[in-house]
Design an enzyme around this catalytic site. Structure first.
Site, short mmCIF file in Angstrom:
data_model
loop_
_atom_site.label_atom_id
_atom_site.label_comp_id
_atom_site.label_asym_id
_atom_site.label_seq_id
_atom_site.Cartn_x
_atom_site.Cartn_y
_atom_site.Cartn_z
N SER A 198 -8.36 -3.59 6.93
CA SER A 198 -9.51 -4.19 7.61
C SER A 198 -9.76 -3.49 8.94
O SER A 198 -10.91 -3.22 9.30
CB SER A 198 -9.26 -5.68 7.85
N ARG A 207 0.81 -1.21 0.00
CA ARG A 207 0.00 0.00 0.00
C ARG A 207 0.84 1.26 0.00
O ARG A 207 0.56 2.20 -0.70
CB ARG A 207 -0.92 0.01 1.23
P1 ADP Z 1 -1.94 -9.40 7.29
O1 ADP Z 1 -2.52 -9.52 8.66
O2 ADP Z 1 -1.09 -10.57 6.87
O3 ADP Z 1 -1.30 -8.07 6.97
P2 ADP Z 1 -4.19 -8.55 5.75
O4 ADP Z 1 -5.47 -9.29 5.70
O5 ADP Z 1 -4.19 -7.23 6.40
O6 ADP Z 1 -3.17 -9.56 6.36
O7 ADP Z 1 -3.61 -8.36 4.27
C1 ADP Z 1 -3.40 -9.44 3.41
C2 ADP Z 1 -2.72 -8.95 2.15
O8 ADP Z 1 -3.50 -7.97 1.50
C3 ADP Z 1 -1.37 -8.27 2.38
O9 ADP Z 1 -0.54 -8.55 1.28
C4 ADP Z 1 -1.70 -6.82 2.42
O10 ADP Z 1 -0.58 -6.02 2.06
C5 ADP Z 1 -2.75 -6.77 1.35
N1 ADP Z 1 -3.64 -5.64 1.54
C6 ADP Z 1 -4.25 -5.25 2.66
N2 ADP Z 1 -5.00 -4.15 2.44
C7 ADP Z 1 -4.81 -3.83 1.15
C8 ADP Z 1 -5.26 -2.77 0.30
N3 ADP Z 1 -6.03 -1.80 0.77
N4 ADP Z 1 -4.88 -2.77 -0.98
C9 ADP Z 1 -4.08 -3.76 -1.45
N5 ADP Z 1 -3.58 -4.75 -0.70
C10 ADP Z 1 -3.94 -4.79 0.57
#
Ligand code: ADP
Length: 159
Positions: free
Chosen positions: A127, A90
């Protein structure tokens, strides 16, 4: 068959995640969205609920599978013979942490990590931010799928 794992907490899945999953699904024959089970991390949705939501919102893509795993992502990759992990980036704030994990994963297993630049429309999304905004009555329409929006409101209305 060329397959890639897209790991994360997905608590819950947002349009930022979906954007990465959708783009990966056009590059690979199959994308496995893997919900990592982290008992130490407090979650709003159970692993089953998160899997169901991801399954519903990726149905149209056709080549996306969902699964959960407790352990190292590279062990999941080894067990399923998948050589690549995709992660969304991001902003620079994601970079240090992601680089460290990717290098560790490569050292442990040879599994490669591909970083995909986030769609700028979703660069500020996480999230946890979605949960916080909905909890206080804010509008996240267009930032999460409609189904996820409904579930968030339902789950957080009494919180
Ligand atoms: P974690 O707890 O492993 O960070 P997440 O569910 O937050 O898991 O994120 C999973 C994946 O999605 C990661 O590669 C994260 O960088 C990506 N991700 C999270 N939010 C976004 C977003 N807004 N846009 C693109 N990728 C995202």
């Amino acid at each position: 068959m060329r397959r890639v794992v897209c790991p994360g907490s997905f608590d819950p899945v947002t349009n930022g995640h979906l954007d990465i999953i959708g783009r990966a699904s056009r590059l690979y024959d199959e994308v496995v969205v893997m919900v990592s089970i982290n008992l130490a991390k407090k979650s709003l949705f159970t692993v089953e609920e998160r899997l169901d939501l991801i399954r519903e919102v990726t149905r149209d893509l056709g080549n996306v599978k969902v699964d959960s795993f407790r352990g190292l992502t590279v062990d999941y990759c080894k067990q399923h013979d998948i050589p690549v992990i995709v992660r969304g980036l991001r902003a620079v704030t994601d970079y240090d942490y992601e680089l460290q994990i990717a290098q560790m994963n490569h050292r442990m297993s040879g599994v490669e990590t591909l970083f995909m630049a986030t769609n700028p429309l979703y660069a500020f999304l996480s999230s946890s931010l979605m949960k916080e905004v909905v909890q206080w009555g804010g509008d996240v329409t267009g930032l999460v799928p409609a189904l996820v929006h409904d579930r968030l409101i339902e789950r957080l209305k009494d919180a």
